[in-house]
Enzyme design. Structure first.
Site, PDB file in Angstrom:
ATOM      1  CE1 TYR A   1      -3.499   2.659   0.389  1.00  0.00           C
ATOM      2  CE2 TYR A   1      -2.480   3.227   2.484  1.00  0.00           C
ATOM      3  CZ  TYR A   1      -3.378   3.502   1.467  1.00  0.00           C
ATOM      4  OH  TYR A   1      -4.172   4.622   1.537  1.00  0.00           O
TER       5      TYR A   1
ATOM      6  CG  MET B   1       0.802   4.080   3.928  1.00  0.00           C
ATOM      7  SD  MET B   1       1.368   3.990   5.654  1.00  0.00           S
ATOM      8  CE  MET B   1       3.114   4.316   5.508  1.00  0.00           C
TER       9      MET B   1
ATOM     10  CG  HIS C   1      -7.169   4.961  -0.910  1.00  0.00           C
ATOM     11  ND1 HIS C   1      -6.432   4.121  -0.102  1.00  0.00           N
ATOM     12  CD2 HIS C   1      -8.390   4.406  -1.018  1.00  0.00           C
ATOM     13  CE1 HIS C   1      -7.191   3.093   0.252  1.00  0.00           C
ATOM     14  NE2 HIS C   1      -8.384   3.246  -0.278  1.00  0.00           N
TER      15      HIS C   1
ATOM     16  N   GLY D   1      -4.039  14.713 -12.386  1.00  0.00           N
ATOM     17  CA  GLY D   1      -2.600  14.617 -12.614  1.00  0.00           C
ATOM     18  C   GLY D   1      -2.013  13.363 -11.986  1.00  0.00           C
ATOM     19  CB  ALA D   2      -2.293  11.916  -8.589  1.00  0.00           C
ATOM     20  CB  ILE D   3      -5.816   9.670 -11.985  1.00  0.00           C
ATOM     21  CG1 ILE D   3      -6.544   9.743 -10.634  1.00  0.00           C
ATOM     22  CG2 ILE D   3      -6.401   8.567 -12.863  1.00  0.00           C
ATOM     23  CD1 ILE D   3      -7.959  10.302 -10.721  1.00  0.00           C
TER      24      ILE D   3
ATOM     25  CE1 TYR E   1       1.467   6.415  -7.721  1.00  0.00           C
ATOM     26  CE2 TYR E   1      -0.170   8.164  -7.655  1.00  0.00           C
ATOM     27  CZ  TYR E   1       0.934   7.540  -7.121  1.00  0.00           C
ATOM     28  OH  TYR E   1       1.511   8.030  -5.975  1.00  0.00           O
ATOM     29  CE  LYS E   2      -6.594   5.789 -15.435  1.00  0.00           C
ATOM     30  NZ  LYS E   2      -7.697   6.359 -16.224  1.00  0.00           N
ATOM     31  CE  LYS E   3       3.303   9.693 -16.613  1.00  0.00           C
ATOM     32  NZ  LYS E   3       4.135  10.895 -16.749  1.00  0.00           N
TER      33      LYS E   3
END
Length: 167
Positions: free
Chosen positions: A66, A68, A105, A112-114, A117-119
């Site tokens: 996880y 955090m 989460h 931007g964060a989504i 992480y998808k990359k």
């Protein structure tokens, strides 16, 4: 622009206040003293350049990592620091070899964060309503990178493979 060498530093009792300050500036959530006590015990799962702090989660009949927190101060974004921290996490789970997935989460409006992480192969797998207590929007997406498919009753197919077979 050339990127200088980025090194991740250990979180120690000597720099824990820097981590607290960085988290206060970067994240809309306040973390309690227990969080920082756990971070000091996390070893390789907590690093400081920006900051990445993880813990091992053994719920849901699997062993997952996880994330955090993972963030860096705004002026230092887009210099590869976040990527270096994710690469550190990926290296850790691959060298361990016994993780089913990595998850975290992200506030639903943090595009931007989504995208970041998808990359790295993370996907939105769930949305938790009212996840955050004191920020708006309070909902969070659960992003996950599956490292090995979950085995249930001898079936190793992922959810997407099952859907394809049902068509």
């Amino acid at each position: 622009m050339t990127r200088s060498k980025i090194e991740l530093g250990d979180v120690t009792p000597h720099n824990i206040k820097q981590l607290k300050r960085l988290n206060q500036v970067v994240f809309p959530v306040s973390y309690n003293d227990k969080f920082y006590k756990d971070v000091l015990e996390a070893g390789e799962l907590a690093k400081l350049v920006g900051a990445v702090c993880c813990r091992i989660d053994t719920s849901e009949n699997s062993r997952r990592l996880y994330i955090m927190t993972l963030g860096c101060l705004y002026p230092y974004r887009r210099l590869g620091i976040g990527s270096k921290m994710v690469e550190h996490v990926l290296k850790y789970v691959h060298s361990d070899g016994n993780f089913d997935s990595i998850f975290l989460h992200v506030q639903v409006n943090n595009e931007g964060a989504i995208d970041f992480y998808k990359k790295f192969g993370f996907e939105i797998v769930d949305t938790k309503e009212h996840y955050y207590k004191r920020i708006e929007p309070a909902d969070a997406h659960v992003l996950q990178k599956t490292l090995r498919p979950k085995i249930t009753n001898g079936d190793t197919k992922t959810g997407e493979e099952k859907k394809d077979n049902e068509k």
